[in-house]
Design a protein around this motif. Structure first.
Motif, mmCIF file in Angstrom:
data_model
loop_
_atom_site.group_PDB
_atom_site.id
_atom_site.type_symbol
_atom_site.label_atom_id
_atom_site.label_comp_id
_atom_site.label_asym_id
_atom_site.label_seq_id
_atom_site.Cartn_x
_atom_site.Cartn_y
_atom_site.Cartn_z
ATOM 1 N N MET A 1 0.841 -1.165 0.000
ATOM 2 C CA MET A 1 0.000 0.000 0.000
ATOM 3 C C MET A 1 0.899 1.244 0.000
ATOM 4 O O MET A 1 1.845 1.354 0.772
ATOM 5 N N THR A 2 0.592 2.188 -0.866
ATOM 6 C CA THR A 2 1.307 3.454 -0.921
ATOM 7 C C THR A 2 0.798 4.361 0.198
ATOM 8 O O THR A 2 -0.397 4.462 0.425
ATOM 9 N N THR A 3 1.725 5.019 0.896
ATOM 10 C CA THR A 3 1.340 5.849 2.041
ATOM 11 C C THR A 3 1.512 7.335 1.802
ATOM 12 O O THR A 3 1.096 8.132 2.644
ATOM 13 N N GLU A 4 2.136 7.715 0.684
ATOM 14 C CA GLU A 4 2.419 9.123 0.440
ATOM 15 C C GLU A 4 2.561 9.321 -1.071
ATOM 16 O O GLU A 4 3.110 8.475 -1.759
ATOM 17 N N ASP A 5 2.073 10.430 -1.586
ATOM 18 C CA ASP A 5 2.190 10.723 -3.017
ATOM 19 C C ASP A 5 3.586 11.266 -3.309
ATOM 20 O O ASP A 5 3.954 12.336 -2.826
ATOM 21 N N GLN A 6 4.358 10.531 -4.089
ATOM 22 C CA GLN A 6 5.711 10.940 -4.443
ATOM 23 C C GLN A 6 5.810 11.347 -5.914
ATOM 24 O O GLN A 6 6.900 11.458 -6.465
ATOM 25 N N THR A 7 4.672 11.593 -6.555
ATOM 26 C CA THR A 7 4.633 11.894 -7.977
ATOM 27 C C THR A 7 5.540 13.064 -8.359
ATOM 28 O O THR A 7 6.289 12.983 -9.333
ATOM 29 N N ALA A 8 5.491 14.147 -7.614
ATOM 30 C CA ALA A 8 6.298 15.322 -7.952
ATOM 31 C C ALA A 8 7.791 14.992 -7.908
ATOM 32 O O ALA A 8 8.556 15.411 -8.792
ATOM 33 N N THR A 9 8.224 14.239 -6.913
ATOM 34 C CA THR A 9 9.639 13.865 -6.797
ATOM 35 C C THR A 9 10.038 12.944 -7.934
ATOM 36 O O THR A 9 11.097 13.119 -8.544
ATOM 37 N N ILE A 10 9.200 11.968 -8.238
ATOM 38 C CA ILE A 10 9.490 11.026 -9.328
ATOM 39 C C ILE A 10 9.551 11.764 -10.659
ATOM 40 O O ILE A 10 10.472 11.544 -11.459
ATOM 41 N N LEU A 44 15.310 6.304 -5.064
ATOM 42 C CA LEU A 44 14.242 6.840 -4.238
ATOM 43 C C LEU A 44 13.490 5.676 -3.603
ATOM 44 O O LEU A 44 12.977 4.812 -4.308
ATOM 45 N N LYS A 45 13.460 5.637 -2.292
ATOM 46 C CA LYS A 45 12.661 4.624 -1.596
ATOM 47 C C LYS A 45 11.193 5.002 -1.737
ATOM 48 O O LYS A 45 10.813 6.134 -1.469
ATOM 49 N N ARG A 46 10.379 4.059 -2.169
ATOM 50 C CA ARG A 46 8.947 4.321 -2.296
ATOM 51 C C ARG A 46 8.306 4.429 -0.912
ATOM 52 O O ARG A 46 8.707 3.732 0.021
ATOM 53 N N ALA A 47 7.307 5.267 -0.790
ATOM 54 C CA ALA A 47 6.536 5.396 0.454
ATOM 55 C C ALA A 47 5.494 4.277 0.458
ATOM 56 O O ALA A 47 4.376 4.449 -0.018
ATOM 57 N N VAL A 48 5.919 3.109 0.940
ATOM 58 C CA VAL A 48 5.044 1.932 0.907
ATOM 59 C C VAL A 48 5.034 1.228 2.264
ATOM 60 O O VAL A 48 5.960 1.350 3.059
ATOM 61 N N LEU A 49 3.967 0.485 2.468
ATOM 62 C CA LEU A 49 3.830 -0.341 3.667
ATOM 63 C C LEU A 49 3.325 -1.707 3.228
ATOM 64 O O LEU A 49 2.253 -1.822 2.637
ATOM 65 N N PHE A 50 4.145 -2.728 3.456
ATOM 66 C CA PHE A 50 3.791 -4.113 3.179
ATOM 67 C C PHE A 50 3.933 -4.887 4.488
ATOM 68 O O PHE A 50 4.533 -4.403 5.450
ATOM 69 N N ASP A 51 3.443 -6.110 4.523
ATOM 70 C CA ASP A 51 3.603 -6.946 5.718
ATOM 71 C C ASP A 51 5.078 -7.127 6.077
ATOM 72 O O ASP A 51 5.435 -7.238 7.246
ATOM 73 N N TYR A 52 5.938 -7.140 5.076
ATOM 74 C CA TYR A 52 7.358 -7.447 5.268
ATOM 75 C C TYR A 52 8.268 -6.217 5.159
ATOM 76 O O TYR A 52 9.481 -6.324 5.309
ATOM 77 N N ASP A 54 8.344 -1.750 5.843
ATOM 78 C CA ASP A 54 7.672 -0.515 6.252
ATOM 79 C C ASP A 54 8.524 0.696 5.912
ATOM 80 O O ASP A 54 9.437 1.058 6.633
ATOM 81 N N PHE A 55 8.238 1.300 4.756
ATOM 82 C CA PHE A 55 8.845 2.558 4.342
ATOM 83 C C PHE A 55 7.769 3.635 4.353
ATOM 84 O O PHE A 55 7.759 4.550 3.539
ATOM 85 N N SER A 56 6.849 3.549 5.298
ATOM 86 C CA SER A 56 5.669 4.411 5.316
ATOM 87 C C SER A 56 5.955 5.858 5.697
ATOM 88 O O SER A 56 5.159 6.740 5.396
#
Length: 112
Positions: A1-10, A44-52, A54-56
């Protein structure tokens, strides 16, 4: 699951104008986006959260980057990390070797 919009940075990192006009190659993974431009690589580390994984939060991503940077520094001191060089001819039939060389380069600081 994405936790933050990083579109501008990407979008910024994908733009040749952000790299002095150099062509930008983008490599996407489940946890990162790598941009290769000229002789530089930006991860760039993605702002994501998975079970395994947590880069949230920005702090969690920064902490992981610090661990990676320390490992790179230690490897450089042990001369275990080589300077990146595009070696398309060294890639096996599936091409994975070429990608591995590029990603190794993404973790390799430039020589002074």
């Amino acid at each position: 699951m994405t936790t933050e919009d990083q579109t501008a940075t990407i979008d910024f990192l994908a733009s040749p104008s952000a790299h002095g006009g150099a062509r930008v190659e983008r490599i996407d993974t489940h946890a990162s986006v790598v941009f290769l431009a000229g002789d530089r690589a930006y991860k760039l580390k993605r702002a994501v959260l998975f079970d395994y994984l947590d880069f949230s939060t920005a702090e969690r991503r920064r902490a992981r980057i610090r661990v990676s940077a320390k490992a790179i520094h230690e490897a450089r001191e042990a001369e275990e990390v080589r300077e990146y060089g595009a070696r398309e001819d060294a890639a096996p039939a599936g091409g994975f070797g070429s990608l591995a060389d590029k990603l190794r380069g993404a973790l390799t600081p430039r020589q002074k």
